[in-house]
Design a protein around this motif. Sequence first.
Motif, mmCIF file in Angstrom:
data_model
loop_
_atom_site.group_PDB
_atom_site.id
_atom_site.type_symbol
_atom_site.label_atom_id
_atom_site.label_comp_id
_atom_site.label_asym_id
_atom_site.label_seq_id
_atom_site.Cartn_x
_atom_site.Cartn_y
_atom_site.Cartn_z
ATOM 1 N N ASP A 1 0.822 -1.207 0.000
ATOM 2 C CA ASP A 1 0.000 0.000 0.000
ATOM 3 C C ASP A 1 0.857 1.258 0.000
ATOM 4 O O ASP A 1 1.833 1.365 0.753
ATOM 5 C CB ASP A 1 -0.929 0.016 1.227
ATOM 6 N N GLY A 2 0.496 2.202 -0.872
ATOM 7 C CA GLY A 2 1.214 3.468 -0.954
ATOM 8 C C GLY A 2 2.307 3.486 -2.002
ATOM 9 O O GLY A 2 2.848 4.553 -2.300
ATOM 10 N N ARG A 3 2.637 2.334 -2.569
ATOM 11 C CA ARG A 3 3.673 2.324 -3.604
ATOM 12 C C ARG A 3 3.158 2.997 -4.878
ATOM 13 O O ARG A 3 1.989 2.860 -5.242
ATOM 14 C CB ARG A 3 4.096 0.896 -3.944
ATOM 15 N N ILE A 4 4.063 3.701 -5.554
ATOM 16 C CA ILE A 4 3.718 4.375 -6.804
ATOM 17 C C ILE A 4 4.803 4.062 -7.837
ATOM 18 O O ILE A 4 5.994 4.172 -7.540
ATOM 19 C CB ILE A 4 3.611 5.905 -6.624
ATOM 20 N N VAL A 5 4.378 3.663 -9.019
ATOM 21 C CA VAL A 5 5.278 3.466 -10.153
ATOM 22 C C VAL A 5 4.966 4.569 -11.166
ATOM 23 O O VAL A 5 3.844 4.667 -11.662
ATOM 24 C CB VAL A 5 5.087 2.080 -10.798
ATOM 25 N N TYR A 6 5.957 5.422 -11.454
ATOM 26 C CA TYR A 6 5.764 6.553 -12.355
ATOM 27 C C TYR A 6 6.180 6.178 -13.773
ATOM 28 O O TYR A 6 7.151 5.446 -13.976
ATOM 29 C CB TYR A 6 6.619 7.750 -11.902
ATOM 30 N N PHE A 7 5.462 6.733 -14.776
ATOM 31 C CA PHE A 7 5.889 6.582 -16.160
ATOM 32 C C PHE A 7 5.706 7.911 -16.903
ATOM 33 O O PHE A 7 4.840 8.717 -16.564
ATOM 34 C CB PHE A 7 5.129 5.456 -16.866
ATOM 35 N N TRP B 1 -3.785 -2.412 -7.874
ATOM 36 C CA TRP B 1 -3.064 -1.363 -8.571
ATOM 37 C C TRP B 1 -4.073 -0.500 -9.333
ATOM 38 O O TRP B 1 -4.993 -1.008 -9.964
ATOM 39 C CB TRP B 1 -2.048 -1.958 -9.555
ATOM 40 N N TRP B 2 -3.864 0.821 -9.239
ATOM 41 C CA TRP B 2 -4.759 1.787 -9.869
ATOM 42 C C TRP B 2 -3.946 2.646 -10.836
ATOM 43 O O TRP B 2 -2.789 2.975 -10.579
ATOM 44 C CB TRP B 2 -5.396 2.697 -8.817
ATOM 45 N N LEU B 3 -4.579 3.016 -11.951
ATOM 46 C CA LEU B 3 -3.944 3.856 -12.963
ATOM 47 C C LEU B 3 -4.459 5.289 -12.837
ATOM 48 O O LEU B 3 -5.668 5.518 -12.855
ATOM 49 C CB LEU B 3 -4.254 3.315 -14.363
ATOM 50 N N ARG B 4 -3.522 6.246 -12.743
ATOM 51 C CA ARG B 4 -3.879 7.658 -12.724
ATOM 52 C C ARG B 4 -3.162 8.377 -13.864
ATOM 53 O O ARG B 4 -1.978 8.110 -14.134
ATOM 54 C CB ARG B 4 -3.475 8.307 -11.390
ATOM 55 N N ASN B 5 -3.857 9.284 -14.522
ATOM 56 C CA ASN B 5 -3.267 10.113 -15.574
ATOM 57 C C ASN B 5 -2.860 11.446 -14.957
ATOM 58 O O ASN B 5 -3.701 12.182 -14.455
ATOM 59 C CB ASN B 5 -4.275 10.328 -16.704
ATOM 60 N N THR B 6 -1.574 11.769 -15.021
ATOM 61 C CA THR B 6 -1.080 13.056 -14.523
ATOM 62 C C THR B 6 -0.528 13.912 -15.662
ATOM 63 O O THR B 6 0.084 14.950 -15.413
ATOM 64 C CB THR B 6 0.018 12.833 -13.466
ATOM 65 N N GLY B 7 -0.710 13.453 -16.913
ATOM 66 C CA GLY B 7 -0.157 14.167 -18.065
ATOM 67 C C GLY B 7 -1.166 15.104 -18.700
ATOM 68 O O GLY B 7 -2.301 15.255 -18.249
ATOM 69 N N ARG B 8 -0.753 15.709 -19.803
ATOM 70 C CA ARG B 8 -1.609 16.668 -20.495
ATOM 71 C C ARG B 8 -2.536 16.013 -21.515
ATOM 72 O O ARG B 8 -3.518 16.606 -21.933
ATOM 73 C CB ARG B 8 -0.749 17.723 -21.190
ATOM 74 N N GLN C 1 -11.616 2.985 -24.294
ATOM 75 C CA GLN C 1 -11.812 3.805 -23.100
ATOM 76 C C GLN C 1 -10.641 4.770 -22.958
ATOM 77 O O GLN C 1 -9.492 4.412 -23.206
ATOM 78 C CB GLN C 1 -11.904 2.907 -21.860
ATOM 79 N N TRP C 2 -10.932 6.015 -22.566
ATOM 80 C CA TRP C 2 -9.903 7.034 -22.373
ATOM 81 C C TRP C 2 -9.871 7.462 -20.912
ATOM 82 O O TRP C 2 -10.917 7.600 -20.274
ATOM 83 C CB TRP C 2 -10.194 8.249 -23.249
ATOM 84 N N LEU C 3 -8.670 7.678 -20.392
ATOM 85 C CA LEU C 3 -8.505 8.207 -19.033
ATOM 86 C C LEU C 3 -7.844 9.575 -19.143
ATOM 87 O O LEU C 3 -6.726 9.696 -19.653
ATOM 88 C CB LEU C 3 -7.653 7.268 -18.176
ATOM 89 N N PHE C 4 -8.543 10.597 -18.676
ATOM 90 C CA PHE C 4 -8.056 11.964 -18.766
ATOM 91 C C PHE C 4 -7.423 12.384 -17.444
ATOM 92 O O PHE C 4 -7.701 11.814 -16.383
ATOM 93 C CB PHE C 4 -9.196 12.919 -19.117
ATOM 94 N N THR C 5 -6.580 13.416 -17.518
ATOM 95 C CA THR C 5 -6.023 13.971 -16.295
ATOM 96 C C THR C 5 -7.145 14.525 -15.434
ATOM 97 O O THR C 5 -8.190 14.953 -15.948
ATOM 98 C CB THR C 5 -4.992 15.068 -16.632
ATOM 99 N N GLN C 6 -6.961 14.482 -14.144
ATOM 100 C CA GLN C 6 -7.909 14.945 -13.128
ATOM 101 C C GLN C 6 -9.108 14.006 -12.963
ATOM 102 O O GLN C 6 -9.929 14.230 -12.077
ATOM 103 C CB GLN C 6 -8.398 16.366 -13.415
ATOM 104 N N ASP D 1 -10.705 10.406 -11.714
ATOM 105 C CA ASP D 1 -10.347 9.477 -10.646
ATOM 106 C C ASP D 1 -9.540 8.315 -11.213
ATOM 107 O O ASP D 1 -9.780 7.885 -12.360
ATOM 108 C CB ASP D 1 -11.598 8.930 -9.963
ATOM 109 N N PRO D 2 -8.584 7.781 -10.452
ATOM 110 C CA PRO D 2 -7.845 6.603 -10.911
ATOM 111 C C PRO D 2 -8.789 5.431 -11.168
ATOM 112 O O PRO D 2 -9.857 5.330 -10.544
ATOM 113 C CB PRO D 2 -6.891 6.298 -9.751
ATOM 114 N N ILE D 3 -8.395 4.538 -12.074
ATOM 115 C CA ILE D 3 -9.206 3.356 -12.347
ATOM 116 C C ILE D 3 -8.413 2.110 -11.968
ATOM 117 O O ILE D 3 -7.192 2.075 -12.104
ATOM 118 C CB ILE D 3 -9.655 3.294 -13.815
ATOM 119 N N PRO D 4 -9.094 1.066 -11.469
ATOM 120 C CA PRO D 4 -8.377 -0.146 -11.061
ATOM 121 C C PRO D 4 -7.951 -0.968 -12.255
ATOM 122 O O PRO D 4 -8.630 -1.010 -13.286
ATOM 123 C CB PRO D 4 -9.426 -0.892 -10.224
#
Length: 265
Positions: A47-53, A85-92, A101-106, A108-111
Amino acid sequence: MEPKVTHPDGLALPRGHNSLTHGVPRAVPGSVHALALGGGYAVGPRDGRIVYFGRNRPLVHVCVGEDDQQVSRRHGELIHRQGRWWLRNTGRRPIRLPGAQWLFTQQDPIPLAEGYTPLLVPGSRDREHLLEIYVTGHDSGPPRSRHGVDTDPPRRYALTPDEKLVLVVLGGGYLSREPNPKPLTWKETALRLAALQPDAGWTAKKVERRVSTVRDRLSRRGVPGLTREEVGEPLGNALNDNLLRELVQSTALTPKDLDLLRGSP
């Protein structure tokens, strides 16, 4: 200031590593492997681990689109919490997932589900950068060959004659091999239907109701990308595009159905 890239117990995957479609070596259930063209990373669950790309190799675990300035320096992250593991978009720019399916910045993360998930990060000049994700389950391992097993039939969807005719007119470009097909508008579809069936009373509203009924039915059966909540804004043609692609891939609509446009069925 960007947070540091940590996880000393993680494993770097070298450039040229085998695609994750072939599975991964035995690993602790819940581990995640992430792989791009220039290499990747694998780490166990906590819990709390983050993998950045993203594009900036020194600031991420997995470098994606290193030479493409349309990719953000930190475009996204994989976060472990609540045993998943959850996917979050932090890019532009949005990230494309399977099922259109598209995941936009801001958002909510998706599992992420266990097993293989390909992600596509859009870049410049129509480039798309592949990021492969593999979350291990309790029975994860290299896929077994199934040479002699019967082929699974495509998922089929029943359509009424009216529904099929409307969808063939709406999505004729998807059946005639256009390079970048798009659905017609409700008005365009109604006008073409009225030419085929002058006495049927086709209007834009009637067309919209027929198509919405099919979308709702397929959404209830678990087909993703068919509701406003899933797709998000701006909506554009996304709902009908996703619907038509699903119907074509499942063979509920085929090029032979274009024969319906030669006259009323």
